[in-house]
Design an enzyme around this catalytic site. Structure first.
Site, short mmCIF file in Angstrom:
data_model
loop_
_atom_site.label_atom_id
_atom_site.label_comp_id
_atom_site.label_asym_id
_atom_site.label_seq_id
_atom_site.Cartn_x
_atom_site.Cartn_y
_atom_site.Cartn_z
CG ASP A 256 30.19 40.41 35.94
OD1 ASP A 256 30.99 41.15 35.34
OD2 ASP A 256 30.52 39.65 36.87
CE LYS B 100 39.87 38.31 34.61
NZ LYS B 100 38.95 38.75 35.50
CB ALA C 40 34.51 40.19 33.53
CD1 TRP D 99 34.55 34.66 39.76
CD2 TRP D 99 33.69 36.70 40.15
NE1 TRP D 99 35.57 35.48 40.16
CE2 TRP D 99 35.08 36.73 40.41
CE3 TRP D 99 32.94 37.86 40.32
CZ2 TRP D 99 35.72 37.88 40.84
CZ3 TRP D 99 33.58 39.00 40.73
CH2 TRP D 99 34.95 39.01 40.99
#
Ligand code: LMR
Length: 394
Positions: free
Chosen positions: A208, A243, A210, A127
């Site tokens: 991470d 999300k 997400a 990302w």
């Protein structure tokens, strides 16, 4: 003073939002920024969030400050969601953050305080905000191979070879599930091998996560994070609720820092609170409170999980439909990897020039590295995209 400022490089994902808005074509298709969209192209407020907001409106009596690291109930609920019982609670320090990005930023600042010379290993690709923040903080960075463009799968041999170069004190940034931008993920056997490398090198994992619930299911998507966190002495985790709870603009995230023993937890916890205080003082509360209500109430939780599962299965079906349409349009199975990928994104595997051609000639917007937001598709647009990909000669 302000005249000394220079323009900053534009974020290639956010840039697309503006370009898409300004495009007058009513046939345009947005596969850019990672925001879930339903079949009508809308990003609805999830039903459980609406219910929780109604209840909160009735019951909330104050908007006074909460704790500097957020509410302990939010920390507990999120630790339960991400880690289950994989790690003893008394080893985990946690602080509510300003979205998942805030948690990433705070984690990196924590590393910089504890080990200023640490190299942060990031996947190639990752990302774009990962390298951007690391660079901004003036930290050392190295890349490990991740994606094999020919097969559309993980270049696992390359990844292991590169990660074996990490040293004790370094930090390895891993995507817990639903890799962004590729959509290609490790299986659990491969995760076990990553654990072995972490143990051999002594590097610290920083996960991470997400998109929990967008890949193979809520529990399945947390399995790798739980395996890693329970197998090494120290681990950092940045989790986002943007999300899976659909509360993007509420900026709801959490940073967890797991120490080797319970003895170090109070000092780590105090450092997380300190970092919040330096950066923004108290974290946002509204989203965190809704998440806590949903995770701790059986009815709300069931309502949330049911809708999240519908979202997940809808994206999986779009993947299969797209892979099928491309199989027909190309007369080959070379896009079959799209159905194997998981999460919101897939990397198509073409050049920025071809991505530009798709935009200019067909009004199809994807990130220049050919990352597509699968949730931006629907039954009507899938054949259009498949045809455009073939027409462009991809
Ligand atoms: C994305 O990758 O598109 C999302 O995480 C949104 C963002 O902030 O980049």
């Amino acid at each position: 003073m302000l005249s000394n400022l220079k323009l900053q490089p534009q974020d290639k994902i956010l840039q697309l939002i503006q370009m898409f808005r300004e495009d007058p074509r009513d046939t345009k298709i947005d596969l850019g920024v990672g925001v879930y969209k339903d079949a009508n192209g809308l990003t609805p407020v999830m039903r459980a969030i609406k219910s929780a907001e109604q209840q909160l409106w009735q019951s909330e009596t104050t908007k006074s400050y909460t704790g500097l690291a957020g509410e302990p109930a939010y920390q507990d609920a999120m630790i339960g969601l991400v880690l289950g019982a994989a790690v003893p609670r008394n080893r985990i320090a946690a602080a509510a953050s300003v979205g998942g990005t805030g948690a990433i930023r705070q984690a990196l600042e924590l590393v910089r305080m504890a080990s200023p010379d640490a190299t942060i290993w990031i996947s190639n690709p990752t990302w774009p905000n990962h390298p951007s923040i690391i660079k901004y903080l003036g930290m050392k960075m190295a890349e490990y191979r991740y994606f094999d463009a020919d097969s559309g799968a993980v270049d696992f041999d390359g990844m292991c070879e590169d990660l074996a170069q990490a040293k004790a004190g370094d930090v390895i940034l891993l995507h817990g599930c639903c890799h962004n931008p590729t959509g290609a993920n490790l299986n659990m056997t491969q995760w076990s091998e990553v654990v072995r490398i972490l143990q051999a090198t002594g590097a610290t994992p920083f996960i991470d996560i997400a998109y929990q619930g967008f890949g193979d299911g809520l529990e399945e998507d947390a399995a790798a994070t739980r395996l890693v966190a329970s197998s090494v002495p120290e681990c950092l985790i940045a989790a986002s609720c943007s999300k899976n709870f659909g509360i993007y603009r509420e900026r709801t995230g959490i940073l967890m820092a797991i120490g080797e023993t319970a003895a170090s937890q109070p000092v780590t916890q105090a450092n997380l609170a300190f970092l919040n205080r330096q950066n923004f003082s108290f974290p946002p509360d509204h989203g965190a409170r809704l998440v806590t209500m949903i995770l701790t109430d059986d009815t709300l939780r069931t309502e949330w999980q049911t809708e999240l599962e519908q979202v997940r299965l809808g994206m999986l079906s779009l993947r299969t439909q797209l892979a099928d349409a491309l199989r027909v349009a190309s007369g080959s199975d070379r896009f079959g990897f799209l159905a194997q990928h998981r999460g919101m994104f897939s990397r198509l595997g073409t050049t920025p020039e071809m991505v530009e051609k798709l935009r200019a000639e067909h009004g199809i917007y994807m990130v220049s590295d050919s990352r597509m937001n699968i949730a931006g598709l629907n039954a009507r647009t899938i054949p259009i995209l498949a045809k455009a990909i073939i027409d462009c000669g991809i």
